[in-house]
Each structure stands twice: as structure tokens, then as C-alpha cells.
Design an enzyme around this catalytic site. Structure first.
Site, PDB file in Angstrom:
ATOM      1  N   HIS A 164     -12.206   1.654  -3.746  1.00 59.34           N
ATOM      2  CA  HIS A 164     -11.436   0.919  -4.751  1.00 59.34           C
ATOM      3  C   HIS A 164     -12.197  -0.345  -5.128  1.00 59.34           C
ATOM      4  O   HIS A 164     -13.057  -0.818  -4.385  1.00 59.34           O
ATOM      5  CB  HIS A 164     -10.062   0.518  -4.208  1.00 59.34           C
ATOM      6  CG  HIS A 164      -9.127   1.666  -3.981  1.00 59.34           C
ATOM      7  ND1 HIS A 164      -7.972   1.865  -4.716  1.00 59.34           N
ATOM      8  CD2 HIS A 164      -9.160   2.673  -3.076  1.00 59.34           C
ATOM      9  CE1 HIS A 164      -7.345   2.940  -4.271  1.00 59.34           C
ATOM     10  NE2 HIS A 164      -8.052   3.451  -3.277  1.00 59.34           N
ATOM     11  N   ASP A 201      -2.083  -1.338  -4.039  1.00 58.61           N
ATOM     12  CA  ASP A 201      -2.394   0.055  -4.368  1.00 58.61           C
ATOM     13  C   ASP A 201      -1.079   0.823  -4.464  1.00 58.61           C
ATOM     14  O   ASP A 201      -0.454   1.122  -3.455  1.00 58.61           O
ATOM     15  CB  ASP A 201      -3.300   0.636  -3.287  1.00 58.61           C
ATOM     16  CG  ASP A 201      -3.688   2.086  -3.553  1.00 58.61           C
ATOM     17  OD1 ASP A 201      -3.275   2.636  -4.601  1.00 58.61           O
ATOM     18  OD2 ASP A 201      -4.395   2.676  -2.711  1.00 58.61           O
ATOM     19  N   TYR A 237       0.883  -1.169   0.000  1.00 58.82           N
ATOM     20  CA  TYR A 237       0.000   0.000   0.000  1.00 58.82           C
ATOM     21  C   TYR A 237       0.918   1.215   0.000  1.00 58.82           C
ATOM     22  O   TYR A 237       1.368   1.675   1.040  1.00 58.82           O
ATOM     23  CB  TYR A 237      -0.923  -0.014   1.220  1.00 58.82           C
ATOM     24  CG  TYR A 237      -1.744   1.238   1.384  1.00 58.82           C
ATOM     25  CD1 TYR A 237      -2.415   1.806   0.303  1.00 58.82           C
ATOM     26  CD2 TYR A 237      -1.861   1.852   2.625  1.00 58.82           C
ATOM     27  CE1 TYR A 237      -3.161   2.952   0.452  1.00 58.82           C
ATOM     28  CE2 TYR A 237      -2.618   3.002   2.789  1.00 58.82           C
ATOM     29  CZ  TYR A 237      -3.269   3.546   1.702  1.00 58.82           C
ATOM     30  OH  TYR A 237      -4.012   4.693   1.851  1.00 58.82           O
TER      31      TYR A 237
END
EC number: 3.1.11.2
Length: 514
Positions: free
Chosen positions: A304, A197, A156
Site C-alpha cells: 500500500h 484501509d 483496518y
């Protein structure tokens, strides 16, 4: 086949709120199990879990048929965090938290860290302190029957806040550390997949408004991805980076393939977003084993959507989970801790060596005195002279035979009690009186209501937007500056392309100060 799915879940407990179950104690486990079943993957990588170890519950971490691994933020609660859930058929041989190796304190680590000489120890600890990376290493078998090593890096990546320049530096240093670790694993002979991500839309096709953004391709994050990835997908290009964007390998010209949308503007309704989530595989692995790469925009519960890939390999599960697995955490291990572990041994003072079961002489004297007081109290006759036995029901309707009389009223016996009859006139009078009181109370309530309505007029109606003549919504300025905290009106429709008549118009109106 090996199916991988990555999802920025925006709080691991948020999607669980919509799942109903009869047993509250098992609700989290049922909900998490349903989410994993819905994603239908051998390995699920989650980002932005927003949990710390002290609030992680067993039903959320221990799911039947899976083994899980968590990395937590060490500085802030409810922030960042990643987790990896592996089916028992895809149990990793090693697992590790962080990219630098400074968080590895036990056996079963992945290893292969590369050259990190340009990082200080403090910087490495800061980069790993937010719970942004989790590595799991697996054994896979190719269609040729060869056994190889595959390392998954669940990441992330940081967001670069325009108002905080230091976060851009932090983000780029994190990118640099990620690339060093991934390339070190490749050099050691392992296949590598970076999924999660990345917080950067790589190409103009990956962002809805790239044409209106100044110096889009000059962004440092996009330049870093240019160096990491090979050009032209699976084909040979001018730049041969070590990794390939698997989705663009299979869908090089697909427009509107976004994975993140603004929840405030409702942009998901019109697919007005960007692609921030990726499955990046090393070049050899993607070309030889990747069968597909996909997005799952229909899966709700976060800002998301999940992304994933399917590989034509089979997983060779480890016989035992790595030490980082949550099933080995003391709070989830299923073994009761002894209370002696929480006690501190100290040398007893001679003053306290006397046994607690043998009271001192002074204590014995006090005990004898107290016993004497109790005996004297028990032998003292009652003031009323009445017995403490169960009383007869008739005693409540007869005058007391002993003690002072508190009243001269002679109560009738139980058999002579008579309930008087109420006349019809009394009933009618009571009804009329009740109606009068109710009417007066109603009038008083109406007067009070009208008074408060005149005093508090309530909110004024929303103005109509210029494009659709529909009621607006009120928003508050949160950006630091002279207008911080001010209210304004804007179109209530979701954000979308300017050419789309169903999208938000550009109406704007400051709210009058109250």
C-alpha cells in the site's frame, strides 16, 4: 495546519530492514523515527502492524517527540493490528482500543458507543479481538479561534476472502459497528475522521479492472460505502451521507489514483491496482477545514502507499497522555518492578522453621566427616614427590631425577639443540610429490563433479512466453481444488492493461509432473 497520514504498512518491522545504523540497539528507533519524519505528519495512523504486545519493543514504540498507541490482535500472532503515532504537539485527550467499548478497562476512554443492541457480547468481542480499530480524541482550534473536539478512528477493515463466506459476514458486521460508533460520536458533538484501509474500492474509477468484474456496484461493501458517503463530493447530491471521501472531493475525476497493488504480479510498476485507503471526514469538517487530500505512491516499503489530508486547524495538545499510551505500559514505563511482586506468600511449615544458617545435628556430623577427609587428603604425600612450584624451562630438556624412567632417550641440553639443514634434493622431491598429489586430487574432483552433473542434470530452461518470447516464471497453484500444488509457467512481466505491450501477456503452460 494539521497534517494527517494513514498507511497500511504491511508489517511495522518490514520497512525498518532497509535502514542502516551503527548501533543495533537503536536501529529500530532510528528507522521508525525516519519513517515518521519522512511522512511529515502531526498524526500518523498505521494499519496491519502485525505485532503483538509480547514482541513489541521499546525502540519501536517509544519515539522521541511522539506518543504512540497500539491495538493488537488477541487471537493470532503476526496478524492485523493498528497503531497511531501523535506528535507531542498533537497529544490526544483520550484514546481507546476497539469499537464496542468492551476493551476499555481504564479512564481516558473516548466513549459514545451508540445503540449496539443488535450485537451479542460474543460478537462484539470477536469484532474487537483482531486489533482493527483505535480511537484518539483531540482538541483543535479553528481559524475563528473556536475550540472543538476531533475524534480519529484508525481502522483496518477485514478482507472478505471469496473462499470463506463467513469472512464476508464478519466484514459487513464490522462495517456496521464502525458506522454506529462514528455516528454516535457525531451526535455527541465531536467531529469525526475515519481513516485507514477500508478494504473496498468504492467506485469503478477506484479499480483498474472494474469493467470486467461482474456486478461491481452490487458488492455489499460498496453498497455500505454508498450509504455512508455523500454523493458528488462536496457538492449537494441525491444522497447526503454523514461522511465525505476527501480525496474524491478534491480529485473527483482523477484516474489511476490507486493505493494498493499486488506484489506477486508486480502490478505497481504499471500502476495496476485499486484504491482501498481513505480519509473520510464528516461533511461539515471537510467543507470547512480540509485544505487538501493526497496520495503518496512514491513511498515504498509496503503493498500500500500512504494517504493523507491537511486541515486548516491547529491542535491543542493535552497536558498528559491518555492511559492507553505505550509509555505507560509496565515494560516501557521506566520503573523497575520489585521481585516481591512475583513471589507468592505462603505459611511456613514447622518442619522448615529451622534457620538455614544453623545446620542440624546430623548435618554437622557429615560436615565434620568431610573436613576430616579433606585434611587427610591434604596431608597425603604426592606419588611423584615433585613440588607444585613453577618449573624451570631446562627441566623439559633434562631427564627426571626421580620416579620411573619412561624412556632411555637422552635429550640434549638447550644449548646443544641444532636444526638440521634440508638438502636441495629433498626440497625438490617434496615439491614434485606435492604437485603430484594436487594433480591427483584435481582429477578426482573433476571425476566426482562430472558424475554428479550426469546424475543431476539441473533444472531445465524456462519456456518462452508467446507474447514477448522471453523466459517465463514458474508459479504454484494455491487455490483449493484438483490442481492445488501444481506448477505452471506464465509471463514474467508485471501485470498491466491488456492494451499495454509492456505488460504481462496471457501465456500459460502447465509444468510436466516430475
Amino acid at each position: 495546519m494539521l497534517r494527517l497520514v494513514s498507511w497500511n504498512i504491511n508489517g511495522i518491522r518490514s520497512p525498518l530492514q532497509g535502514v542502516r545504523c551503527e548501533e543495533p540497539s537503536s536501529c529500530s528507533a532510528m528507522a521508525m523515527g525516519r519513517i515518521l519524519d519522512k511522512l511529515d505528519a502531526d498524526i500518523v495512523c498505521l494499519q496491519e502492524t502485525k505485532v503483538t504486545r509480547d514482541v513489541l519493543t521499546e525502540p519501536l514504540a517509544i519515539i522521541e517527540g511522539y506518543n504512540s498507541y497500539f491495538s493488537f490482535s488477541r487471537n493470532r500472532s503476526g496478524y492485523s493490528g493498528v497503531a497511531t503515532f501523535c506528535k507531542d504537539s498533537a497529544t490526544p485527550v483520550a484514546a481507546e482500543e476497539g469499537l464496542s467499548g468492551l476493551l476499555s478497562t481504564q479512564n481516558g476512554d473516548v466513549g459514545c458507543y451508540g445503540n449496539m443492541d443488535d450485537f451479542t457480547q460474543e460478537e462484539l468481542r470477536a469484532l474487537d479481538s483482531e486489533g482493527r480499530a483505535l480511537l484518539t480524541q483531540h482538541k483543535i482550534c479553528t481559524w475563528e479561534g473556536k475550540e472543538k473536539t476531533l475524534t480519529l478512528i484508525n481502522v483496518y477493515c477485514p478482507h472478505a476472502d471469496p473462499g470463506k463466506p463467513e469472512r464476508l459476514t464478519f466484514k459487513m458486521r464490522f462495517y456496521r459497528l464502525l458506522q454506529i460508533r462514528a455516528e454516535a460520536l457525531l451526535a455527541a458533538g465531536s467531529h469525526v475522521i475515519i481513516l485507514g484501509d477500508l478494504n473496498t474500492a468504492h467506485r469503478p474509477i477506484d479499480h483498474w479492472d472494474a469493467v470486467n468484474m461482474e456486478c461491481f456496484e452490487e458488492d455489499p461493501g460498496r453498497k455500505w460505502m454508498d450509504g455512508l458517503l455523500s454523493n458528488l463530493g462536496c457538492e449537494s447530491g441525491s444522497h447526503m451521507g454523514p461522511f465525505i471521501d476527501s480525496y474524491r472531493c478534491f480529485q473527483p475525476k482523477q484516474k489511476g489514483a490507486f493505493t494498493c497493488w499486488s506484489t506477486v504480479s508486480g502490478a505497481r510498476h504499471l500502476n495496476y491496482g485499486s484504491r482501498l485507503d481513505y480519509v473520510l471526514g464528516d461533511r461539515t469538517l471537510v467543507i470547512d477545514t480540509f485544505q487538501s487530500s493526497f496520495l503518496l505512491p512514491e513511498v515504498m516499503g509496503s503493498d500500500h502507499c500512504p494517504v493523507g489530508a491537511v486541515l486548516s486547524v491547529s491542535s491543542v495538545p493535552a497536558k498528559q497522555c491518555p492511559p492507553l499510551c505505550t509509555c505507560f505500559l509496565p515494560e516501557f514505563a521506566g520503573t523497575q518492578l520489585k521481585i516481591l511482586r512475583f513471589l507468592v506468600h505462603f505459611k511456613q511449615d514447622p518442619v522448615f522453621k529451622q534457620s538455614a544458617l544453623q545446620p542440624s545435628n546430623q548435618t554437622q556430623v557429615h560436615m565434620r566427616k568431610n573436613k576430616a577427609r579433606v585434611r587427610s587428603t591434604r596431608s597425603r604425600p604426592s606419588k611423584t614427590g615433585s613440588s607444585r612450584g613453577q618449573k624451570n624451562l631446562m627441566s623439559y630438556f633434562q631427564p627426571s631425577s626421580s620416579g620411573p624412567q619412561t624412556s632411555n632417550l637422552d635429550l640434549p641440553s638447550l644449548g646443544t639443540l641444532i636444526t638440521p639443514k634440508t638438502s636441495e634434493e629433498d626440497v625438490m622431491a617434496n615439491v614434485v610429490e606435492g604437485q603430484t598429489k594436487a594433480s591427483e586430487a584435481k582429477d578426482e574432483k573433476e571425476i566426482r563433479t562430472s558424475f554428479w552433473k550426469s546424475l543431476l542434470g539441473g533444472p531445465s530452461p524456462m519456456p518462452l512466453c508467446g507474447g514477448h518470447r522471453e523466459p517465463c516464471v514458474m508459479r504454484t497453484v494455491k487455490k483449493p481444488g484438483p490442481n492445488l500444488g501444481r506448477h505452471f509457467y506464465m509471463c514474467a512481466r508485471p501485470q498491466g492493461p491488456p492494451t499495454d505491450p509492456s505488460s504481462r501477456c496471457n501465456f500459460f503452460l502447465w509444468s510436466r509432473p516430475s
